[in-house]
Design a protein around this motif. Structure first.
Motif, PDB file in Angstrom:
ATOM      1  N   VAL A 163       0.849  -1.197   0.000  1.00  0.00           N
ATOM      2  CA  VAL A 163       0.000   0.000   0.000  1.00  0.00           C
ATOM      3  C   VAL A 163       0.878   1.238   0.000  1.00  0.00           C
ATOM      4  CG1 VAL A 163      -1.730   1.287   1.285  1.00  0.00           C
ATOM      5  CG2 VAL A 163      -1.767  -1.198   1.299  1.00  0.00           C
ATOM      6  N   ILE A 164       0.705   2.090  -1.003  1.00  0.00           N
ATOM      7  CA  ILE A 164       1.429   3.368  -1.010  1.00  0.00           C
ATOM      8  C   ILE A 164       0.501   4.429  -0.422  1.00  0.00           C
ATOM      9  CG2 ILE A 164       2.469   5.160  -2.447  1.00  0.00           C
ATOM     10  CD1 ILE A 164       3.196   2.978  -4.471  1.00  0.00           C
ATOM     11  N   VAL A 165       0.956   5.056   0.673  1.00  0.00           N
ATOM     12  CA  VAL A 165       0.181   6.141   1.285  1.00  0.00           C
ATOM     13  C   VAL A 165       0.911   7.434   0.934  1.00  0.00           C
ATOM     14  CG1 VAL A 165      -0.879   6.991   3.390  1.00  0.00           C
ATOM     15  CG2 VAL A 165      -0.406   4.562   3.155  1.00  0.00           C
ATOM     16  N   ALA A 166       0.252   8.318   0.166  1.00  0.00           N
ATOM     17  CA  ALA A 166       0.958   9.464  -0.419  1.00  0.00           C
ATOM     18  C   ALA A 166       0.297  10.788  -0.042  1.00  0.00           C
ATOM     19  CB  ALA A 166       0.990   9.324  -1.948  1.00  0.00           C
ATOM     20  N   SER A 167       1.123  11.787   0.245  1.00  0.00           N
ATOM     21  CA  SER A 167       0.626  13.125   0.598  1.00  0.00           C
ATOM     22  C   SER A 167      -0.016  13.808  -0.596  1.00  0.00           C
ATOM     23  CB  SER A 167       1.784  14.029   1.010  1.00  0.00           C
ATOM     24  OG  SER A 167       2.241  13.694   2.261  1.00  0.00           O
ATOM     25  N   ALA A 168      -1.205  14.333  -0.370  1.00  0.00           N
ATOM     26  CA  ALA A 168      -1.798  15.208  -1.381  1.00  0.00           C
ATOM     27  C   ALA A 168      -1.075  16.543  -1.322  1.00  0.00           C
ATOM     28  CB  ALA A 168      -3.273  15.406  -1.082  1.00  0.00           C
ATOM     29  N   HIS A 169      -1.095  17.265  -2.422  1.00  0.00           N
ATOM     30  CA  HIS A 169      -0.429  18.560  -2.432  1.00  0.00           C
ATOM     31  C   HIS A 169      -1.305  19.604  -1.761  1.00  0.00           C
ATOM     32  CE1 HIS A 169       2.445  21.505  -3.642  1.00  0.00           C
ATOM     33  NE2 HIS A 169       3.197  20.545  -4.109  1.00  0.00           N
ATOM     34  N   ASN A 170      -0.689  20.502  -0.980  1.00  0.00           N
ATOM     35  CA  ASN A 170      -1.462  21.562  -0.314  1.00  0.00           C
ATOM     36  C   ASN A 170      -1.781  22.700  -1.270  1.00  0.00           C
ATOM     37  OD1 ASN A 170       0.488  20.267   1.496  1.00  0.00           O
ATOM     38  ND2 ASN A 170      -0.486  21.472   3.101  1.00  0.00           N
ATOM     39  N   MET A 171      -1.119  22.715  -2.415  1.00  0.00           N
ATOM     40  CA  MET A 171      -1.287  23.839  -3.338  1.00  0.00           C
ATOM     41  C   MET A 171      -1.923  23.349  -4.639  1.00  0.00           C
ATOM     42  SD  MET A 171       2.490  25.214  -2.467  1.00  0.00           S
ATOM     43  CE  MET A 171       2.704  26.352  -3.821  1.00  0.00           C
ATOM     44  N   PRO A 172      -2.588  24.264  -5.366  1.00  0.00           N
ATOM     45  CA  PRO A 172      -3.285  23.826  -6.578  1.00  0.00           C
ATOM     46  C   PRO A 172      -2.322  23.572  -7.739  1.00  0.00           C
ATOM     47  CG  PRO A 172      -3.578  26.183  -6.254  1.00  0.00           C
ATOM     48  CD  PRO A 172      -2.791  25.691  -5.076  1.00  0.00           C
ATOM     49  N   VAL A 173      -1.510  22.528  -7.617  1.00  0.00           N
ATOM     50  CA  VAL A 173      -0.582  22.174  -8.696  1.00  0.00           C
ATOM     51  C   VAL A 173      -0.761  20.702  -9.039  1.00  0.00           C
ATOM     52  CG1 VAL A 173       1.168  23.875  -8.093  1.00  0.00           C
ATOM     53  CG2 VAL A 173       1.254  21.615  -7.053  1.00  0.00           C
ATOM     54  N   GLU A 174      -0.342  20.345 -10.243  1.00  0.00           N
ATOM     55  CA  GLU A 174      -0.373  18.943 -10.655  1.00  0.00           C
ATOM     56  C   GLU A 174       0.868  18.269 -10.101  1.00  0.00           C
ATOM     57  OE1 GLU A 174      -2.210  16.981 -13.052  1.00  0.00           O
ATOM     58  OE2 GLU A 174      -3.826  18.438 -12.836  1.00  0.00           O
ATOM     59  N   SER A 175       0.695  17.281  -9.234  1.00  0.00           N
ATOM     60  CA  SER A 175       1.872  16.532  -8.799  1.00  0.00           C
ATOM     61  C   SER A 175       1.462  15.074  -8.590  1.00  0.00           C
ATOM     62  CB  SER A 175       2.491  17.149  -7.543  1.00  0.00           C
ATOM     63  OG  SER A 175       1.666  16.958  -6.422  1.00  0.00           O
ATOM     64  N   TYR A 176       2.457  14.223  -8.483  1.00  0.00           N
ATOM     65  CA  TYR A 176       2.252  12.772  -8.477  1.00  0.00           C
ATOM     66  C   TYR A 176       3.119  12.151  -7.380  1.00  0.00           C
ATOM     67  CZ  TYR A 176       1.223  14.642 -13.060  1.00  0.00           C
ATOM     68  OH  TYR A 176       0.766  15.441 -14.075  1.00  0.00           O
ATOM     69  N   PRO A 177       2.790  10.979  -6.827  1.00  0.00           N
ATOM     70  CA  PRO A 177       1.779  10.014  -7.275  1.00  0.00           C
ATOM     71  C   PRO A 177       0.426  10.114  -6.555  1.00  0.00           C
ATOM     72  CG  PRO A 177       3.118   8.980  -5.615  1.00  0.00           C
ATOM     73  CD  PRO A 177       3.618  10.409  -5.748  1.00  0.00           C
ATOM     74  N   TRP A 178       0.229  11.101  -5.711  1.00  0.00           N
ATOM     75  CA  TRP A 178      -0.973  11.068  -4.870  1.00  0.00           C
ATOM     76  C   TRP A 178      -2.262  11.093  -5.688  1.00  0.00           C
ATOM     77  CZ3 TRP A 178      -4.588  14.991  -4.840  1.00  0.00           C
ATOM     78  CH2 TRP A 178      -4.211  16.192  -5.441  1.00  0.00           C
ATOM     79  N   ARG A 179      -2.225  11.571  -6.923  1.00  0.00           N
ATOM     80  CA  ARG A 179      -3.439  11.651  -7.730  1.00  0.00           C
ATOM     81  C   ARG A 179      -3.889  10.298  -8.293  1.00  0.00           C
ATOM     82  NH1 ARG A 179      -5.619  16.118 -10.009  1.00  0.00           N
ATOM     83  NH2 ARG A 179      -4.919  18.077  -9.110  1.00  0.00           N
ATOM     84  N   PHE A 180      -3.039   9.299  -8.192  1.00  0.00           N
ATOM     85  CA  PHE A 180      -3.389   7.996  -8.776  1.00  0.00           C
ATOM     86  C   PHE A 180      -4.328   7.230  -7.848  1.00  0.00           C
ATOM     87  CE2 PHE A 180       1.204   8.292 -10.417  1.00  0.00           C
ATOM     88  CZ  PHE A 180       0.809   9.127 -11.453  1.00  0.00           C
ATOM     89  N   SER A 181      -5.308   6.538  -8.439  1.00  0.00           N
ATOM     90  CA  SER A 181      -6.293   5.844  -7.606  1.00  0.00           C
ATOM     91  C   SER A 181      -5.728   4.573  -6.971  1.00  0.00           C
ATOM     92  CB  SER A 181      -7.545   5.517  -8.421  1.00  0.00           C
ATOM     93  OG  SER A 181      -7.189   4.768  -9.553  1.00  0.00           O
TER      94      SER A 181
END
Lengths: 283, 214
Positions: A176-194
């Motif tokens: 299980v990868i637990v990833a931080s969402a970004h605090n700012m409105p930018v495109e970053s990865y991998p947290w956006r992956f389902s």
């Protein structure tokens, strides 16, 4: 693994890549049928200390002898060879910023007996850090950790496809990868992956309060504001940021997986959902 | 002149002297950030990719006289982590721990009680770090403040992008045997004129252009 045996789960079944399901194989993928009518926190991790679960902190290194960390299973630093090959060497530098130690301390606070390892992907220099991050994640997935805590992300689009592939391969290998969402409105990865569990912050002081977000991409909100954490050189600080909410969920995942090692990431996400403060009411 | 040269001249007209304007913009951003948060100081450091160092480009409050232009390694410390992970970070009660203070002093030039740092992100690139030091401790840190910090960082990132573009264009001009620079300065000078003097200047330039065979 005791619980796994009790649930009738057999590790060899995990190796069955069922592209299709012949009639005579139906019995072989029978799953544990003793899920409770209502999944509660008591069922999910009651009595668990995290013992048996292996957590990886992919970050700036971890100070192993900090009293709030309590030792590491392994510690490596990732570098790239001349041909771009990933090299994992024993890491003796500890923590180059203090952040990895903070994440390890939070995991330890929630899951006191889990195993923690450090994979350092920061600190050598800034240039090329994206490639080192990818190399570190690939290494961590290959090591078969139960949980990988990634309190960081990359904004580089060329890395997104490879990260996506790595996140999916972890998902299917029961990491299980637990990833931080970004605090700012930018495109970053991998947290956006389902295929990962993405974590943002809430302002409650309770380390076990977490909320399921019905409007993804951020899936879970956890304690990430004014968190007391260990830092490098034996220090303790009060910090805020999604990167500190993330290890709270990594710790809870370690508790759940220690008690229910048979759970796939898909099932684990369901357990998190059903036991979220705003869903199961934290019962 | 080729189309490329035309483009250079057009860019040059906007570039000469623009470094000062964009630096002033960065200065204004840290000034407003400090005022909004009621903080003691605020600064912007930019990444120098060639040397892997962070350089102070704008400072207001504590250290504003001594820090501008100062450099330190990009790989370590608080801003190093913020830059490499592209993630904001807030730390409170820094001063209670002198060892932590050493990290912060290296990053900021003085020892605050608390600091907030956010990466300056433009597209895929991390350009630098915005720091706000010593917000008043009247209340616990809130998510609203984190959002505000992010908004300032976005604004600063746009200004930094303009500054870096201007620097690249200046460098290009400086490398063009000085010829293009003369043209750029001329264009910039005429652009700065007003009313009749501007008209006269434009007439002169058109005449010059005609004489040179265009």
């Amino acid at each position: 693994m005791e619980d796994a045996v009790a649930h009738g789960w057999d590790a060899s079944r995990a190796a069955l890549p069922a592209w299709s399901l012949p009639k005579d194989a139906v019995d072989r993928i029978a799953l544990p049928g003793d899920w409770p009518e209502r999944v509660t926190r008591e069922w999910a991790w009651g009595g668990s200390t995290g013992r048996g679960a292996r957590v990886c902190i992919l970050d700036s290194g971890v100070e192993a002898d900090h009293p709030s960390v309590g030792g590491l299973e392994t510690a490596v630093v990732i570098s790239l060879g001349e041909d771009g090959e990933v090299i994992a060497s024993d890491d003796t530098e500890g923590d180059v910023s203090g952040h990895g130690t903070a994440c390890a301390g939070i995991v330890r606070r929630l899951a006191p007996e889990c195993s923690i390892s450090s994979v350092r992907v920061l600190g050598a220099n800034f240039t090329g850090s994206g490639a080192v991050l990818l190399g570190g994640l690939r290494y961590a997935v290959e090591q078969g950790f139960d949980v990988i805590n990634m309190s960081l992300s990359t904004t580089k689009k060329p890395f997104a496809a490879v990260l996506h592939e790595l996140a999916d391969s972890a998902y299917f290998r029961r990491t299980v990868i637990v990833a931080s969402a970004h605090n700012m409105p930018v495109e970053s990865y991998p947290w956006r992956f389902s295929s990962v569990i993405s974590v943002g912050s809430h302002e409650e002081p309770d380390p076990f309060a977490y909320f399921y977000n019905p409007s993804p991409p951020v899936e879970i909100f956890a304690h990430g504001v004014n968190v007391e954490v260990p830092w490098s050189d034996g220090r303790t600080l009060t910090v805020s940021g999604n990167s500190f909410a993330t290890p709270h969920i990594a710790g809870i995942c370690a508790l759940i997986l220690a008690k229910h090692p048979e759970l796939t990431p898909f099932q684990l996400k369901n357990v998190l959902y059903l036991t979220a403060t705003n869903v199961g009411g934290g019962a | 002149m080729t189309a490329r040269d035309d483009l250079h001249a057009a860019v040059a007209a906007g570039v000469v002297g623009s470094e000062e304007t964009f630096r002033a913009l960065l200065g204004a951003i840290v000034e407003v950030a400090r005022a909004i948060f009621g903080a003691k100081a605020s600064s912007i450091v930019l990444l120098d990719e060639e040397t892997d160092e962070l350089v102070f480009e704008a400072v207001v409050g504590e250290g504003e006289d001594s820090l501008l232009g100062m450099r330190y390694p990009a790989g370590k410390g608080i801003s190093g982590w913020v830059l490499a992970t592209r993630t904001p970070l807030v730390v409170e009660d820094v001063h209670q721990d002198p060892r932590f203070a050493a990290d912060v002093a290296r990053d900021t030039g003085y020892v605050p009680k608390g600091l907030m740092a956010a990466p300056l992100l433009h597209g895929e690139r991390a350009l630098g770090v915005l720091s706000v030091l010593d917000r008043p401790r009247a209340s616990l840190f809130s998510l609203q403040e984190m959002e505000l910090l992010g908004l300032f960082a976005n604004q600063a990132a746009i200004a930094v992008d303009l500054l870096l573009k201007a620097r690249r264009a200046e460098k290009l001009l400086a490398g063009a045997d000085g010829d293009l620079r003369v043209v750029a300065e001329l264009a910039s000078a005429v652009d700065a004129l007003e009313d009749e003097r501007r008209e006269a200047g434009m007439r002169l330039l058109h005449e010059l252009s005609r004489m040179l065979g265009r």
